[in-house]
Design a protein around this motif. Structure first.
Motif, mmCIF file in Angstrom:
data_model
loop_
_atom_site.group_PDB
_atom_site.id
_atom_site.type_symbol
_atom_site.label_atom_id
_atom_site.label_comp_id
_atom_site.label_asym_id
_atom_site.label_seq_id
_atom_site.Cartn_x
_atom_site.Cartn_y
_atom_site.Cartn_z
ATOM 1 N N ASN A 38 -10.340 13.376 70.778
ATOM 2 C CA ASN A 38 -9.381 13.988 69.856
ATOM 3 C C ASN A 38 -10.012 15.094 69.013
ATOM 4 N N GLY A 39 -10.994 15.765 69.603
ATOM 5 C CA GLY A 39 -11.514 16.974 68.979
ATOM 6 C C GLY A 39 -12.675 16.807 68.028
ATOM 7 N N GLY A 40 -13.349 15.660 68.050
ATOM 8 C CA GLY A 40 -14.517 15.479 67.185
ATOM 9 C C GLY A 40 -14.154 15.530 65.722
ATOM 10 N N GLY A 41 -14.578 16.584 65.035
ATOM 11 C CA GLY A 41 -14.302 16.727 63.612
ATOM 12 C C GLY A 41 -12.830 16.797 63.287
ATOM 13 N N ALA A 42 -12.002 17.166 64.272
ATOM 14 C CA ALA A 42 -10.555 17.205 64.060
ATOM 15 C C ALA A 42 -9.986 15.809 63.846
ATOM 16 N N THR A 214 -29.395 22.867 77.714
ATOM 17 C CA THR A 214 -28.758 23.048 76.402
ATOM 18 C C THR A 214 -28.539 21.725 75.678
ATOM 19 N N ALA A 215 -29.068 20.624 76.223
ATOM 20 C CA ALA A 215 -28.854 19.307 75.615
ATOM 21 C C ALA A 215 -29.425 19.273 74.195
ATOM 22 N N SER A 216 -28.641 18.748 73.265
ATOM 23 C CA SER A 216 -29.081 18.658 71.866
ATOM 24 C C SER A 216 -28.289 17.589 71.145
ATOM 25 N N ALA A 217 -29.028 16.664 70.532
ATOM 26 C CA ALA A 217 -28.361 15.629 69.739
ATOM 27 C C ALA A 217 -27.628 16.241 68.551
ATOM 28 N N TRP A 218 -28.153 17.371 68.031
ATOM 29 C CA TRP A 218 -27.510 18.019 66.899
ATOM 30 C C TRP A 218 -26.113 18.514 67.271
ATOM 31 N N ASP A 219 -25.937 18.947 68.528
ATOM 32 C CA ASP A 219 -24.606 19.380 68.970
ATOM 33 C C ASP A 219 -23.611 18.223 68.896
ATOM 34 N N GLY A 220 -24.093 17.016 69.248
ATOM 35 C CA GLY A 220 -23.220 15.842 69.166
ATOM 36 C C GLY A 220 -22.816 15.537 67.742
ATOM 37 N N LEU A 221 -23.788 15.603 66.822
ATOM 38 C CA LEU A 221 -23.500 15.339 65.414
ATOM 39 C C LEU A 221 -22.591 16.413 64.819
ATOM 40 N N ASN A 222 -22.867 17.660 65.136
ATOM 41 C CA ASN A 222 -22.030 18.754 64.621
ATOM 42 C C ASN A 222 -20.605 18.650 65.133
ATOM 43 N N PHE A 223 -20.472 18.271 66.387
ATOM 44 C CA PHE A 223 -19.133 18.129 66.975
ATOM 45 C C PHE A 223 -18.329 17.052 66.252
ATOM 46 N N LEU A 224 -19.000 15.946 65.922
ATOM 47 C CA LEU A 224 -18.310 14.837 65.272
ATOM 48 C C LEU A 224 -18.017 15.102 63.795
ATOM 49 N N GLN A 228 -11.918 19.853 60.985
ATOM 50 C CA GLN A 228 -11.010 20.918 61.402
ATOM 51 C C GLN A 228 -9.640 20.610 60.798
ATOM 52 N N PHE A 229 -9.240 21.423 59.832
ATOM 53 C CA PHE A 229 -8.046 21.106 59.056
ATOM 54 C C PHE A 229 -6.750 21.312 59.838
ATOM 55 N N ASP A 230 -6.822 22.040 60.972
ATOM 56 C CA ASP A 230 -5.595 22.213 61.752
ATOM 57 C C ASP A 230 -5.137 20.914 62.391
ATOM 58 N N SER A 231 -6.024 19.912 62.429
ATOM 59 C CA SER A 231 -5.636 18.621 63.001
ATOM 60 C C SER A 231 -4.593 17.908 62.144
ATOM 61 N N LEU A 232 -4.460 18.308 60.881
ATOM 62 C CA LEU A 232 -3.500 17.657 59.992
ATOM 63 C C LEU A 232 -2.061 17.844 60.468
ATOM 64 N N SER A 233 -1.816 18.851 61.292
ATOM 65 C CA SER A 233 -0.457 19.093 61.797
ATOM 66 C C SER A 233 -0.287 18.639 63.238
ATOM 67 N N ASN A 234 -1.257 17.868 63.749
ATOM 68 C CA ASN A 234 -1.214 17.429 65.144
ATOM 69 C C ASN A 234 -0.874 15.944 65.225
ATOM 70 N N PRO A 235 0.370 15.578 65.585
ATOM 71 C CA PRO A 235 0.754 14.157 65.648
ATOM 72 C C PRO A 235 -0.094 13.346 66.616
ATOM 73 N N LYS A 236 -0.564 13.974 67.687
ATOM 74 C CA LYS A 236 -1.393 13.258 68.663
ATOM 75 C C LYS A 236 -2.646 12.693 67.999
ATOM 76 N N VAL A 237 -3.289 13.499 67.172
ATOM 77 C CA VAL A 237 -4.509 13.057 66.510
ATOM 78 C C VAL A 237 -4.195 11.963 65.486
ATOM 79 N N TRP A 238 -3.085 12.111 64.767
ATOM 80 C CA TRP A 238 -2.687 11.084 63.800
ATOM 81 C C TRP A 238 -2.425 9.746 64.493
ATOM 82 N N LEU A 239 -1.757 9.781 65.636
ATOM 83 C CA LEU A 239 -1.488 8.543 66.375
ATOM 84 C C LEU A 239 -2.790 7.887 66.824
ATOM 85 N N ALA A 240 -3.717 8.707 67.321
ATOM 86 C CA ALA A 240 -5.008 8.173 67.758
ATOM 87 C C ALA A 240 -5.786 7.591 66.586
ATOM 88 N N ALA A 241 -5.756 8.275 65.448
ATOM 89 C CA ALA A 241 -6.479 7.801 64.258
ATOM 90 C C ALA A 241 -5.890 6.488 63.751
#
Length: 602
Positions: A38-42, A214-224, A228-241
């Motif tokens: 569901n988009g990591g930080g989203a 290009t493997a990097s643990a930091w990429d995983g942490l940054n992704f999570l 991303q504030f645009d997720s606030l208008s995404n019902p799919k992400v709200w349902l998953a959360a």
């Protein structure tokens, strides 16, 4: 034995047992995967909002309902609800609080047995020298009961029975047994988790290889952790959360009611409930997010993680990654990781046995030994189909109906009972009775209005999920008169087995294979022509996944599996329905006994 003969030995034991009930496999397996899908930080902002507006209120509701029912000698949801609401219907709504636990335990103990088996295999070096593909194949062989990875016939069945027998034995010791396991298991779980989390935090780019430059643990942490504030208008992400909050806090199951029913009548529940909830969130958000995703991204790259994130990563990928740490550390990491999952699992599965035992003790005077043995036998009978027919969808069907739909339905109905029938004012007084902390008054209005509306939103959303989860597009489509097209993940489409039927049609379509081959060729060309290393890594992962899909569609046995699913999935639903009907009959019998003895509730 008397219904009042048991109580918690200590406050620490109660909080650890409650936290153990909530802290489970979902904290380390489901949460990271849901975040990635569901988009990591989203995902993070909706998740935290749902925790505050739905998770904490539901914890307080269930703690107070349990303590209230316990004052009348009721230790399971049918008669806890019956004490709070007039009318004969509510005791049967309370059946969900026993049904869900037995049905979830049937497949949950199977996952738990995987962790026990993988500790064994980690110690004996089963994964030494195996490639990533071979480790993944090991898991596929393990869940195929016809194949033995150790030479022991029906290995998966044997570990499942051993795991279930251990749960049964501990449950037969009563609350003292559950409390002792929580006091040992929870600290060990956090210790093991901290060890692996430190590794995830310090891995950095040390795991990069020529295959995954290009493997990097930091990429995983940054992704999570990049909101991303645009997720606030995404019902799919709200349902998953919202769904993850249910899964992780074990609300809507009946276990919290049962544990709280053994709290003394004026003991604090406000601080206890909030403490257990935040302990669970610490384990999930801090430890859970620092293990699987960063370590996988540190060796395989974030593109691989985004394409392959799944519940099975813990078993199909992590043993291979541990091998990169050297033989000694690989054994330690394997024992710590799968030991962590085992303790997370068993502290939750033990909680699942207590509502059945509490009900049978209250209504039919069964002692702990009889209650635990009967629970173990019922779970064994109901769970063996998930073992033998894992590849035919029985496991997933149990998880969907018992571990997802049932939780939402029961949570919605119990919130209505608490806030609107028992009464929000009376309920708020119950929550604050004997409280060691002062809860903010706004929580009362959240419990009355916000929580039930969010629950209704989650339930309706799961029933009418639009195709592709594109809510805005479907509402626009309604305006143009084109109707509402349901997604295969919607409850209605699930009942119709739409996704399986679509997959069968796709496999049988002669145009499918050439189209897949053409897409694979296009990806191969992109790999050869792109100059961006991260793009090349992404194309490579997609190419490998496409090759896997080609192999799947080309396999004649795959179509056979799909057709068998159309038989076994309805069978799984019939087993679950039969369990619910049988439990409802027991509640009816209990009611008649209460009337005869003159102790029926108002």
């Amino acid at each position: 034995m008397s219904t009042k003969s048991e109580s918690w030995g200590s406050r620490v034991g109660l909080i650890l047992a409650m936290a153990g009930n909530a802290v489970g496999l979902g904290n380390f397996l489901r949460f990271p995967v849901q975040a990635v899908q569901n988009g990591g930080g989203a995902f993070i902002i909706p998740y935290l909002v749902c925790f505050l507006l739905m998770g904490i209120p539901l914890l307080l509701i269930e703690w107070s309902m349990g303590r209230f029912g316990g004052r009348s000698g009721n230790h399971s949801t049918p008669y806890i609800l019956d004490t709070m609401a007039k009318g004969r219907l509510w005791k049967y709504i309370g059946v969900f609080g026993i049904f869900t636990n037995i049905a979830v335990a049937a497949y949950y103990c199977y996952i738990e047995s995987w962790t026990m088996s993988y500790v064994f295999h980690s110690i004996f070096g089963t994964f030494d020298g195996k490639s990533q593909g071979e480790v993944a194949s090991f898991f596929n062989d393990y869940v195929d009961v016809g194949i033995s990875t150790t030479g022991i016939p029906y290995e998966a069945v044997i570990f499942y029975v051993i795991c279930l027998a251990l749960n049964t034995w501990i449950l037969s010791r009563g609350l003292a047994g559950v409390e002792k396991v929580a006091k040992i298991g929870m600290p060990l779980l956090i210790l093991f988790g901290a060890f692996l989390a430190v590794k995830g935090l310090t891995l950095g780019t040390a795991g990069a290889t020529p295959e995954h430059p290009t493997a990097s643990a930091w990429d995983g942490l940054n992704f999570l952790w990049t909101p991303q504030f645009d997720s606030l208008s995404n019902p799919k992400v709200w349902l998953a959360a919202a769904g993850q909050i249910f899964f992780t806090l074990s609300v809507g199951m009946g276990t919290i009611h049962c544990y709280a029913a053994y709290v003394r009548s004026n003991d604090d529940i406000a601080l206890n409930g909030v403490s257990a909830g935040f302990m669970n969130e610490f384990v999930e958000v801090v430890l859970g997010s620092l293990v699987v995703i960063p370590i996988a991204a540190g060796y395989l790259g974030i593109a691989w993680v985004q394409e392959n994130a799944s519940f099975g990563m813990a078993f199909q990928t992590m043993p291979y990654l541990f091998q990169q740490w050297g033989s000694v550390l690989a054994v330690l990491a394997g024992v710590f990781w799968f030991g962590l999952l085992f303790f997370a699992g068993i502290t939750s599965s033990l909680a699942m046995g207590t509502p059945w035992m509490g009900f049978m003790r209250d209504e039919f005077k069964w002692d702990n030994r009889k209650g635990a043995l009967s629970f173990g036998l019922i779970v064994l009978v109901l769970g063996l189909p998930t073992v033998f027919f894992y590849n035919y969808g029985v496991f997933d069907e149990y998880d969907y109906w018992a571990g997802t739909v049932s939780l939402v339905v029961f949570a919605l109905l119990e919130t209505i009972v608490f806030a609107w029938i028992f009464g929000a004012t009376r309920g708020w007084e119950e929550i604050n009775m004997g409280a060691d902390i002062k809860l903010p008054g706004i929580l009362k209005y959240i419990i009355k209005w916000v929580t039930p509306l969010l629950l209704l939103f989650v339930f309706v959303g799961s029933v009418i999920t639009p195709k592709g989860n594109e809510w805005a597009m479907q509402f626009a489509s309604l305006g143009s008169g084109n109707g509402w097209e349901l997604d295969n993940s919607s409850l209605i489409k699930q009942l119709a087995n739409a996704s399986i039927k679509d997959e069968i049609a796709s496999v049988q379509n002669p145009a499918t294979l050439p189209a897949l081959q053409q897409e694979a060729e296009a990806l191969r060309n992109s790999i050869e022509t792109s100059t961006d290393p991260k793009a090349v890594a992404r194309f490579q992962v997609q190419y490998e996944k496409k090759l896997g899909r080609i192999k799947q569609v080309s396999d004649p046995g795959y179509l056979e599996i799909l057709n068998k699913k159309l038989f076994y999935i309805p069978l799984a639903r019939m087993l679950l329905l039969s369990l619910f009907v049988a439990l409802s009959f027991l509640v009816y019998r209990a009611y008649n006994i209460r009337v005869k003895e003159g102790r029926n509730t108002p």
